[in-house]
Design a protein around this motif. Structure first.
Motif, PDB file in Angstrom:
ATOM      1  N   ASN A 236     -39.969   2.975   9.764  1.00 22.91           N
ATOM      2  CA  ASN A 236     -40.481   1.631  10.664  1.00 22.91           C
ATOM      3  C   ASN A 236     -40.223   0.453   9.804  1.00 22.91           C
ATOM      4  O   ASN A 236     -40.622  -0.753  10.423  1.00 22.91           O
ATOM      5  CB  ASN A 236     -42.172   1.633  10.890  1.00 22.91           C
ATOM      6  N   LEU A 237     -39.383   0.174   8.944  1.00 23.51           N
ATOM      7  CA  LEU A 237     -38.839  -0.777   8.544  1.00 23.51           C
ATOM      8  C   LEU A 237     -37.655  -1.074   9.089  1.00 23.51           C
ATOM      9  O   LEU A 237     -36.596  -0.120   9.380  1.00 23.51           O
ATOM     10  CB  LEU A 237     -38.794  -0.710   6.767  1.00 23.51           C
ATOM     11  N   LEU A 238     -37.248  -2.464   9.287  1.00 27.20           N
ATOM     12  CA  LEU A 238     -36.045  -2.710   9.791  1.00 27.20           C
ATOM     13  C   LEU A 238     -35.079  -2.771   8.808  1.00 27.20           C
ATOM     14  O   LEU A 238     -35.418  -2.545   7.843  1.00 27.20           O
ATOM     15  CB  LEU A 238     -36.452  -4.366  10.638  1.00 27.20           C
ATOM     16  N   GLU A 239     -33.688  -3.068   9.258  1.00 22.71           N
ATOM     17  CA  GLU A 239     -32.628  -3.036   8.357  1.00 22.71           C
ATOM     18  C   GLU A 239     -32.962  -4.038   7.207  1.00 22.71           C
ATOM     19  O   GLU A 239     -33.368  -5.126   7.306  1.00 22.71           O
ATOM     20  CB  GLU A 239     -31.383  -3.332   9.062  1.00 22.71           C
ATOM     21  N   ASN A 240     -32.764  -3.587   5.961  1.00 26.87           N
ATOM     22  CA  ASN A 240     -33.202  -4.584   4.833  1.00 26.87           C
ATOM     23  C   ASN A 240     -34.561  -4.924   4.607  1.00 26.87           C
ATOM     24  O   ASN A 240     -34.986  -5.658   3.722  1.00 26.87           O
ATOM     25  CB  ASN A 240     -32.189  -5.741   4.844  1.00 26.87           C
ATOM     26  N   GLY A 241     -35.224  -3.982   5.354  1.00 26.74           N
ATOM     27  CA  GLY A 241     -36.745  -4.171   5.328  1.00 26.74           C
ATOM     28  C   GLY A 241     -37.333  -4.040   3.976  1.00 26.74           C
ATOM     29  O   GLY A 241     -36.724  -3.286   2.844  1.00 26.74           O
ATOM     30  N   MET A 280     -44.774  -2.918  -7.106  1.00 24.37           N
ATOM     31  CA  MET A 280     -43.562  -2.331  -6.936  1.00 24.37           C
ATOM     32  C   MET A 280     -42.971  -2.634  -5.544  1.00 24.37           C
ATOM     33  O   MET A 280     -43.520  -3.189  -4.787  1.00 24.37           O
ATOM     34  CB  MET A 280     -43.653  -0.868  -6.827  1.00 24.37           C
ATOM     35  N   LYS A 281     -41.538  -2.907  -5.681  1.00 22.39           N
ATOM     36  CA  LYS A 281     -40.809  -3.472  -4.358  1.00 22.39           C
ATOM     37  C   LYS A 281     -39.641  -2.458  -4.085  1.00 22.39           C
ATOM     38  O   LYS A 281     -39.031  -1.883  -5.156  1.00 22.39           O
ATOM     39  CB  LYS A 281     -40.177  -4.806  -4.418  1.00 22.39           C
ATOM     40  N   GLY A 282     -39.425  -2.042  -2.927  1.00 22.54           N
ATOM     41  CA  GLY A 282     -38.024  -1.315  -2.555  1.00 22.54           C
ATOM     42  C   GLY A 282     -37.577  -1.540  -1.451  1.00 22.54           C
ATOM     43  O   GLY A 282     -38.220  -2.228  -0.488  1.00 22.54           O
ATOM     44  N   SER A 283     -36.491  -1.288  -0.955  1.00 26.76           N
ATOM     45  CA  SER A 283     -35.959  -1.764   0.343  1.00 26.76           C
ATOM     46  C   SER A 283     -35.164  -0.542   1.083  1.00 26.76           C
ATOM     47  O   SER A 283     -34.942   0.325   0.184  1.00 26.76           O
ATOM     48  CB  SER A 283     -35.113  -3.143   0.236  1.00 26.76           C
ATOM     49  N   ILE A 284     -35.010  -0.484   2.290  1.00 30.03           N
ATOM     50  CA  ILE A 284     -33.994   0.389   2.940  1.00 30.03           C
ATOM     51  C   ILE A 284     -32.683  -0.096   3.365  1.00 30.03           C
ATOM     52  O   ILE A 284     -32.567  -1.269   3.265  1.00 30.03           O
ATOM     53  CB  ILE A 284     -34.799   1.063   3.989  1.00 30.03           C
TER      54      ILE A 284
END
Length: 284
Positions: A236-241, A280-284
């Protein structure tokens, strides 16, 4: 009795439970809340007095503080990221470390294209402190908050109104959710992460009064919420979310391994002001 005299008595009676600085801070917080008097007002006028009815209220509050009831619950409010929030026994008291998480998200996104609408989801919103602070400071954001506690949702809705922001709050058990109803640019969560084995480190005022539902997880599956939320974020994360977490300070490596296993990119582990692994951070 003069207020200045009562102040001395108040601090002395709290000395078995709190250090002098904390006891004094409680006195002035109550003084300002109940009487709209500040420390400087008392310093400039030593003759200020309490009435008999004032004593009844103050002695009641003093008795509650001796039981280590959090001052924020007694006053029914606290400050977070420069905003005022109602707090009660249905929600956790917002912490300074969580303010750092909010600051990180704002700094990462405030320089973005102001014409682009951001959609943000706060999972386990509690008092709404994260969602509302982000809505207040990222005016191009459409913000949602979900929680498993209906009473917490009610509190968060009042806080949004009182802080003049538009946040959509929804009752939902995230562990039971198979999918989220829309996609987001940012998902953030400060879920339960304290293991039962760590209870001995928790202060009495937290352990006895703050909602355990929002605090504790089973020792054998401490990352249950993170794993579920990360799985939903993948869908459910958009591109580069971006996915942001507040985490258990002892499980930084395990959290990094979890996001790496789930193929998140740009994973970053950040320490808080106390030098603990906390965000913590991560992206898709």
């Amino acid at each position: 009795m003069k207020i200045k005299q009562y102040r001395t008595q108040f601090i002395k009676e709290l000395s078995p439970f709190y250090d002098a600085y904390e006891a004094e801070s409680f006195f002035y917080l109550i003084l300002e809340d109940r009487h709209q008097l500040r420390q400087i007002d008392l310093a400039l006028n030593h003759e200020l007095n309490f009435s008999e009815s004032d004593f009844v209220v103050w002695n009641s509050l003093l008795g509650q503080l001796k039981k280590e009831v959090p001052i924020q619950y007694l006053l029914g409010k606290t400050s977070f990221y420069g905003l005022d929030f109602e707090v009660n026994e249905n929600v956790l008291i917002p912490r300074p470390e969580t303010e750092e998480l909010v600051e990180w998200i704002i700094n990462e996104n405030s320089i973005a294209d102001k014409t682009k609408k951001l959609r943000i989801l706060d999972i386990g919103t509690g008092s709404g402190c994260i969602a509302i602070s982000l809505a207040k400071n990222l005016p191009n954001a459409e913000v949602f908050g979900i929680d498993v506690s209906k009473k917490a949702i009610e509190t968060a809705k009042r806080n949004a109104i009182n802080n003049n922001v538009d946040v959509t709050f929804v009752f939902l058990d995230i562990l039971e959710a198979d999918v989220l109803t829309c996609n987001f640019d940012i998902i953030v969560s400060n879920p339960p992460y304290v293991r039962n084995l760590e209870k001995e480190e928790i202060k009495k005022n937290v352990l006895d009064y703050e909602p355990h539902l929002a605090l504790f997880v089973d020792d054998n599956d401490a990352l249950i919420f993170y794993r579920k939320i990360a799985a939903l974020a993948k869908s459910n994360l958009l591109e580069n979310g971006q996915l942001f977490f507040e985490i258990n300070q002892y499980l930084g490596k395990e959290m990094k391994d979890l996001l790496e296993t789930m193929d998140f990119k740009n994973i970053e582990l950040k320490k808080d002001i106390y030098d603990n692994d906390r965000m913590m951070k991560g992206s898709i």
